[in-house]
Enzyme design. Structure first.
Site, PDB file in Angstrom:
ATOM      1  N   GLN A 180       0.861  -1.239  -0.045  1.00 36.43           N
ATOM      2  CA  GLN A 180       0.079  -0.051  -0.036  1.00 36.43           C
ATOM      3  C   GLN A 180       0.851   1.348   0.025  1.00 36.43           C
ATOM      4  O   GLN A 180       0.461   2.462  -0.467  1.00 36.43           O
ATOM      5  CB  GLN A 180      -0.907  -0.079   1.181  1.00 36.43           C
TER       6      GLN A 180
ATOM      7  N   ASP B 276      -5.438   3.040  12.958  1.00 38.12           N
ATOM      8  CA  ASP B 276      -6.843   2.404  12.831  1.00 38.12           C
ATOM      9  C   ASP B 276      -7.209   2.539  13.860  1.00 38.12           C
ATOM     10  O   ASP B 276      -8.684   2.199  14.090  1.00 38.12           O
ATOM     11  CB  ASP B 276      -6.577   1.084  12.145  1.00 38.12           C
TER      12      ASP B 276
END
Length: 324
Positions: free
Chosen positions: A187, A228
């Site tokens: 990513q 997160d």
């Protein structure tokens, strides 16, 4: 900025992040099932973007089920459980469900409010974080290192950790950004590098395992990452590889910053030991681009996230300021 996720004519419109950088394409998701599948294969990802996805998914469910609120709540529960680590997903679902007594239009209005708030919140969090970076590192062109993708693709718009880069770049204070490739789905190499290239920011991609060497050689002035889930004590869950990066940063005296919206803070858990860490399909490790790179039957350990203890973090910054 183009939105990563939006509502358009009864559908959730997303940038398909699995296709980048080879192809920029959008997907129209008309059912909760399609949205869950997109979340699980990481076509839409990043904590703030997942918060928006959760809310928009409830809007889809409310339109589909009408007055059948039990079915809406069942779809909402499935959405919230699609990825367990990012607290923003369940936050967005619960916030949209709060509008359910007002009907489908009220749910959609609440989901759209989340979309509209996202850029403002993340601009402010990253502005405050940029100020903190300059306070600790000095007002000069900086060499920053980031992990995974915490740019506009991870949010509705703007970004968190990369939002810091955008602020500093606008001020002429970025010499270079090092982007960890970020295993297993690259990513950083695929998404962060794509965003940096679009913005005209000088950058280099490096293997995750080379980050400690870059720090040891004095090539990096500070590390900036997203999150997160942030526990009450500021232990932070982020993409796998963040924890060893923080260890290396402390070893070499390099400041380590976490930037996220308040919606990523989970005050219901005291510390990182209570964070559920998602483990993903081992094929993401044993295969690459559809080709096996390990022997058949190879067992894997493929956690999607790790937890960085607060005492390794220089500062955790949200739109409300420095919380650690």
């Amino acid at each position: 900025m183009r939105r990563t996720i939006d509502w358009d004519d009864g559908a959730v419109l997303i940038i398909d992040q699995c296709a980048l950088p080879a192809e920029y394409r959008t997907l129209r998701l008309r059912t909760v099932e399609e949205l869950i599948a997109a979340i699980q294969r990481l076509a839409v990802r990043g904590a703030p973007a997942l918060g928006a996805a959760g809310a928009l998914g409830v809007a889809l469910a409310a339109r589909a089920h009408g007055a059948d609120r039990d079915s809406v709540r069942a779809d909402a529960a499935a959405l919230a459980g699609a990825r367990p680590t990012a607290v923003n997903l369940s936050w967005g679902v619960e916030r949209a469900l709060g509008a359910l007594p007002g009907g489908a239009d009220a749910v959609l209005a609440e989901a759209r409010a989340i979309l509209d708030e996202d850029e403002r919140v993340n601009r402010e969090a990253s502005r405050l974080a940029a100020d903190e970076v300059l306070r600790r590192c000095g007002r000069r062109p900086l060499r920053l290192l980031t992990h995974c993708n915490a740019g506009r693709l991870a949010t509705v718009s703007w970004g968190t950790a990369l939002g810091v880069v955008w602020h500093l770049h606008e001020a002429g204070l970025v010499e270079e950004v090092f982007a960890d490739e970020t295993r297993p789905l690259l990513q950083g190499a695929r998404l962060t590098a794509w965003e940096l290239a679009e913005a005209g920011v000088p950058y280099r991609v490096l293997p995750d395992s080379a980050a400690a060497t870059a720090l040891a050689r004095g090539m990096v002035d500070c590390v900036v990452v997203g999150a997160d889930r942030i526990a009450a004590n500021s232990d932070t869950a982020n993409k796998i590889g963040t924890y060893p990066l923080a260890l290396a940063a402390v070893r070499h005296g390099v400041p380590f910053f976490v930037v996220a919206p308040e919606s990523t803070v989970d005050e219901s858990i005291a510390d990182g030991s209570a964070i559920v860490v998602e483990e993903r399909d081992g094929a993401e490790v044993t295969s690459f681009a559809g080709t096996h790179v390990a022997p058949e039957g190879t067992r894997t350990f493929n956690p999607a996230f790790d937890v960085t203890p607060a005492d390794l973090i220089t500062a955790v910054v949200t739109e409300k300021g420095v919380r650690w």
